[in-house]
Write an enzyme that holds these catalytic residues in place. Structure first.
Site, mmCIF file in Angstrom:
data_model
loop_
_atom_site.group_PDB
_atom_site.id
_atom_site.type_symbol
_atom_site.label_atom_id
_atom_site.label_comp_id
_atom_site.label_asym_id
_atom_site.label_seq_id
_atom_site.Cartn_x
_atom_site.Cartn_y
_atom_site.Cartn_z
ATOM 1 N N PRO A 1 0.827 -1.205 0.000
ATOM 2 C CA PRO A 1 0.000 0.000 0.000
ATOM 3 C C PRO A 1 0.864 1.259 0.000
ATOM 4 C CG PRO A 1 -0.723 -1.541 1.679
ATOM 5 C CD PRO A 1 0.592 -2.031 1.166
ATOM 6 N N HIS A 2 0.386 2.273 -0.679
ATOM 7 C CA HIS A 2 1.106 3.540 -0.759
ATOM 8 C C HIS A 2 0.145 4.616 -1.235
ATOM 9 C CE1 HIS A 2 1.292 1.610 -4.684
ATOM 10 N NE2 HIS A 2 1.297 2.828 -5.188
#
Length: 89
Positions: free
Chosen positions: A65-66
């Protein structure tokens, strides 16, 4: 470079979480506590997945995730959360 970024204090092991959102919150918590990212960055990661779908799943059992750095990043950082029971995106 990765060994300098991924330090022991940013690695967590857990049995399970209730949701992928909880996994993101838990995984990001060391970075928030160390003031490397803001809480709003965590929320931006979740919103991004809700909007674009599970593009962060790069292979079975691995997600990265980012969000955009402008969403609350103070310095380059990474954390790792290893779950015994998988979470589904």
């Amino acid at each position: 470079m990765l060994t300098k970024l991924l330090t022991k204090d940013c690695i967590q092991l857990a049995n399970f979480v209730q949701s992928w959102q909880e996994a993101i919150h838990l995984a990001a918590s060391p970075l928030v506590q160390q003031h490397k990212i803001e809480q709003r960055y965590v929320e931006a990661m979740i919103r991004s997945i809700e909007h674009y779908g599970p593009y962060v799943v790069i292979t079975p059992k691995v997600a990265i995730p980012h969000a955009r750095p402008s969403d609350g990043v103070h310095e380059l950082a990474i954390s790792l959360l290893r779950l015994q029971k998988p979470v589904f995106f």
